[in-house]
Design a protein around this motif. Structure first.
Motif, PDB file in Angstrom:
ATOM      1  N   HIS A   1      43.315  52.998 -53.599  1.00  0.00           N
ATOM      2  CA  HIS A   1      44.083  51.751 -53.738  1.00  0.00           C
ATOM      3  C   HIS A   1      44.776  51.381 -52.430  1.00  0.00           C
ATOM      4  O   HIS A   1      44.787  50.205 -52.016  1.00  0.00           O
TER       5      HIS A   1
ATOM      6  N   SER B   1      43.836  52.177 -49.384  1.00  0.00           N
ATOM      7  CA  SER B   1      42.804  51.729 -48.441  1.00  0.00           C
ATOM      8  C   SER B   1      42.404  50.286 -48.723  1.00  0.00           C
ATOM      9  O   SER B   1      42.269  49.460 -47.797  1.00  0.00           O
ATOM     10  N   ASN B   2      42.219  49.969 -50.009  1.00  0.00           N
ATOM     11  CA  ASN B   2      41.849  48.588 -50.368  1.00  0.00           C
ATOM     12  C   ASN B   2      42.965  47.602 -49.994  1.00  0.00           C
ATOM     13  O   ASN B   2      42.707  46.503 -49.477  1.00  0.00           O
TER      14      ASN B   2
ATOM     15  N   ASN C   1      42.949  46.995 -46.294  1.00  0.00           N
ATOM     16  CA  ASN C   1      41.811  46.149 -45.898  1.00  0.00           C
ATOM     17  C   ASN C   1      42.088  44.681 -46.230  1.00  0.00           C
ATOM     18  O   ASN C   1      41.766  43.784 -45.444  1.00  0.00           O
TER      19      ASN C   1
END
Length: 894
Positions: free
Chosen positions: A260, A262-263, A266
């Motif tokens: 989560h 990392s998302n 991004n």
């Protein structure tokens, strides 16, 4: 302390149906120790009232008295000063703060604890206890301090509980079974004790009999404990199994959290990139327009304007924290800065060229306006430049240094262009005023330095706007009007070799039209230029901003002593002030030229100051209604001061010339020149100032002039030798009265009445004085008769006076037969005719007044004869009808 409580209960509280619960011995903090007691009491009747009572020993010391009481509900705060250390001080906050020092800490604590319990039980509003130990608030009041004053133990305040109805009923039944319960309380108590012992024994036997059941109960409890131990073992195994599952779930949760995170990172990175790309990316078309766009065509100007706005948006984007550290962002910002610098230089260069080109085109139109009293129209020039208004706004916000440079270049160039146009315009106005039409044609063809008008009027030019040349050079500007000239010395209105009576009305009307046309041409020119400056340089907002000029040296075209770097503008109070400063620089020649024109008009005819005052006042009033602080309003206001000064000088010169008037000693006076000329001035002024804004100035001038006229008429009358004083006063004040009556000047109503009164008085005086000459002896005789009567002699005894007897009366009357009277009247008529002037035409009025006065005297003489000489039969040798016939025939014969 117990004895004191008993005494207080007995002497103070029992009579008031109150019960004393706690007491503390205190004295006031910080004062001489005067001990008193604070008592916590409750009433025995319902509803219960809780009070804090201050009790003090009497001065004699043999009894206690109640000093003051406070309801506990009025107590707001109890401050014990220190919750940890022992401290005898405490404060009670009623309507004011009372500071006390207890005799001991134990008494203070017991009293505060009692207050707390009473608050908990009886009050809805809770008292704040500050710096009080929490243990103290939970303890009960010590039993020793809660002994009842009547003996016997009392329950603590918080354990007290009333009997319910059933308990009261049981006690009553039990007491009814024992008749002696009330009379012999000890026997009743012994019986109750015996019964209680019996009941206790029965209880013990019952307990011993139930031992078997107790053993059975204990066995059951042991079996239950064994079952509990087995359940605990199973729960422990289950917990071990769940622990492994928990560890696995924690690992899965941590893995999901990292995914989560990392998302999220991004998504945020993509958002930042999209933000930078969307807000800091300039289209190729915009870049091309900024670098190569055509600034001469409308389409190119529009493209450049859109590109400049887009560039400004990219440069002004609010970067988020950290963006300015990115290399790509720095490179893009540098690129934008280079584009801005390049386009700003290109725009400034192009606009400077436009200023020059438009100026050349404008100069080509000057020739056609040079012989006409019109100013060139700058509307096409403004219309073409207004296409760049948005670009100027962009330049102002991005590169103020170049914007400031363009502003200064515009002012420098336009000031020279307007100076040429305005000077040519005023030269034509001066030519038309002086009427030298031949020179005006010459002016259109000759170079400026050979202009005849300029040679003649160059002494009128200057920054002060006043005449600076010599008298001889000014006299060259002679006005050739259609009428003849008369002597300068005799005219009140003569200003600079010109007399008002010689000037034709058409000349004055012509001057008025020329002056109005000059103002009418200048006004729209200034307003149009001011509107253009406001729109083109984006100065319509009235907020504080940097400006370019604040000193008069710059406005006058001089070199400023202030040095500053480009792009660091000097402060100006507001953009509205900056517009005014620019207008002053551009139109710096208007005020001097207007002052020169006003000086020329005043030189031609001082009465022109009346026209100029009215016209200038109207234009100032109009300009101030639009904007009181504008350049046009300020400039016209300054020029109006000069016009008003000339007007005042005109009035002062008229008054001075009144004082200098000399009258010929050989000829009769008649209507004085300044009286006739005041009539001319007033008639002209009334026609000029009709519905004018500056009517008050004219009224003040009227007051000064009429006072001067009155004073100098009297002065001339006193100095007159040929004409009697009364005649001079009578004729001139009659003329003044007639003038004021005809013109109906409201501010001179008092002077009109005064003029009429002076005219009437001097007419009467002249008539009486003149009538004494035809019947001189008769007048002297009757004057003597009246003098005797005035001395106290009775009227019927006057005839016994030697000088005034009947024989003397008959002698005097015989000297004035009808023929002699008519001759005397005829001589009087001729003399009056010589005294009076023809222009005022008062001969018949005076003659009629003389006739009436003569008849009045005749009747007066007859009355004196009848009263002083009764029965004498003496009468005048002519009658009233004879007098009327004589006067009528004399008037007709002449």
């Amino acid at each position: 302390m117990t004895a004191i409580k008993h005494a207080l209960q007995r002497d103070i509280f029992t009579p008031n149906d109150e019960r004393l619960l706690s007491i503390v011995n205190v004295c006031k903090a910080g004062k001489k120790k005067k001990n008193c007691f604070l008592c916590a009491t409750v009433t025995t009747e319902r509803p219960v009232q809780v009070k804090v009572v201050k009790v003090k020993k009497s001065d004699k010391g043999d009894f206690y008295k109640r000093q003051i009481a406070w309801a506990l509900r009025d107590l707001a705060v109890v401050d014990a000063k220190d919750a940890i250390k022992e401290n005898p001080e405490f404060d009670l906050h009623f309507e004011k703060i009372y500071k006390w020092v207890a005799s001991s800490t134990a008494e203070k604590n017991a009293f505060i604890s009692c207050i707390w319990k009473l608050n908990q039980r009886y009050l809805r509003k809770k008292i704040d206890f500050v710096n009080v130990s929490s243990q103290l608030l939970e303890e009960s009041v010590p039993s020793g301090e809660n002994q009842s004053v009547t003996g016997g133990d009392e329950e603590a305040v918080d354990e007290y509980q009333e009997l319910n109805a059933r308990e009261e009923q049981d006690i009553e039944i039990m007491m009814e079974g024992c008749e002696y319960a009330i009379s012999n309380a000890e026997a009743f108590a012994e019986r109750l004790s015996r019964e209680l012992q019996v009941l206790d024994g029965a209880n013990i036997q019952s307990i011993m009999a139930s031992e078997k059941q107790v053993n059975i109960l204990m066995n059951l409890l042991d079996e239950a404990l064994k079952e509990v131990d087995q359940i605990e073992l199973k729960l422990s195994s289950y917990e071990e199994m769940l622990q492994s599952v928990k560890e696995q779930m924690d690992q899965i949760s941590e893995s999901n959290h990292l995914i989560h995170l990392s998302n999220t990172n991004n998504v945020k990175l993509l958002s930042e990139i999209e933000f930078l790309v969307n807000h800091m990316d300039l289209a190729k078309g915009h870049i091309k327009a900024l670098q190569e766009g055509d600034l001469a065509s409308s389409r190119g100007i529009e493209a450049c304007t859109n590109a400049a706005d887009a560039l400004l948006q990219c440069m002004n984007v609010a970067l988020r924290p950290g963006h300015d550290m990115l290399l790509a962002v720095k490179q893009q910002q540098q690129r934008f800065s280079d584009l801005r610098e390049h386009f700003a230089r290109r725009l400034a260069s192009h606009l400077n060229n436009v200023f020059v080109q438009q100026g050349h085109d404008q100069s080509s139109t000057l020739a056609q306006h040079s012989v006409e009293l019109t100013l060139p129209n700058h509307h096409p020039f403004h219309r073409d430049l207004l296409r760049y208004a948005k670009l100027m706004e962009w330049l102002k916000s991005t590169d103020y240094g170049k914007y400031e440079g363009l502003t200064k270049n515009y002012m420098d160039y336009l000031s020279r262009l307007y100076e040429r146009e305005i000077k040519d315009f005023f030269e034509v106005a001066k030519i038309k005023m002086t009427g030298t039409t031949k020179e005006s044609k010459k002016f259109a063809t000759l170079p400026r330095k050979e202009s005849a008008v300029k040679q003649e009027t160059e002494s009128l030019h200057g920054s002060s706007g006043k005449l600076t040349g010599s008298t001889s050079s000014l006299n060259k500007l002679s006005v050739q009007s259609s009428g003849n000239r008369r002597s300068q010395s005799s005219s009140l209105l003569d200003m600079g070799n010109m007399s008002a009576s010689d000037l034709d009305v058409a000349d004055r009307t012509k001057f008025d039209k020329i002056f109005e046309q000059v103002l009418s041409e200048l006004e729209p020119l200034c307003l149009a230029e001011q509107d253009f400056i406001s729109k083109f340089f984006k100065l319509q907002q009235h907020q504080s901003m940097p400006g370019t000029m604040t000193e008069a040296e710059e406005l006058d075209g001089g070199t400023s002593s202030r040095q500053h770097n480009a792009g660091t503008p000097l402060p100006v109070s507001s953009e509205k002030d900056m517009i005014r400063q620019m207008m002053i620089k551009i139109f710096r020649c208007i005020e001097p030229e207007l002052n020169n024109l006003i000086a020329l008009g005043d030189k031609i005819d001082s009465f022109n100051s009346l026209y100029m005052l009215v016209k200038m006042s109207h234009h100032v009033w109009t300009a101030q209604n639009v904007d009181p602080a504008s350049f046009l309003s300020t400039t016209l206001g300054n020029v109006l001061v000069t016009v008003k000064r000339n007007f005042d000088k005109c009035i002062s010169n008229q008054i001075r010339q009144m004082e200098e008037v000399k009258i010929s000693k050989k000829s009769k006076v008649g209507i004085l020149p300044f009286v006739a000329e005041f009539e001319e001035f007033a008639g002209l002024a009334e026609s000029i100032f009709k519905n004018a804004e500056r009517r008050g100035d004219l009224d003040k001038a009227y007051t000064k002039l009429i006072r001067g006229v009155f004073v100098n008429v009297e002065k001339v009358a006193n100095e007159s030798q040929k004409t009697p004083r009364d005649v001079v006063m009578m004729e001139n004040f009659h003329h003044i009265f007639a003038t004021l009556s005809r013109l109906k000047i409201s501010c001179l109503e008092a002077e009109k009445k005064e003029a009429k009164q002076k005219y009437t008085d001097h007419l009467q005086s002249y008539v009486i004085y003149s009538l004494g000459q035809p019947l001189e002896k008769l007048n002297h005789f009757f004057e003597g008769v009246e003098a005797r009567v005035a001395q106290g002699i009775r009227e019927e005894e006057v005839s016994y006076q030697l000088a005034f007897n009947k024989q003397e009366l008959r002698k005097v009357i015989k000297e004035y037969p009808g023929k002699e009277v008519k001759k005397g009247l005829d001589n009087l008529y001729k003399k009056v005719d010589k005294h009076l002037c023809e222009e005022e035409n008062l001969l018949q009025v005076v003659w009629h007044s003389m006739q009436d006065e003569f008849i009045r005297q005749y009747k007066h003489f007859e009355g004196l004869i009848a009263r002083c000489y009764p029965g004498s039969g003496v009468t005048m040798e002519f009658t009233i009808q004879d007098i009327l016939d004589y006067c009528s025939s004399i008037a007709q014969s002449h």
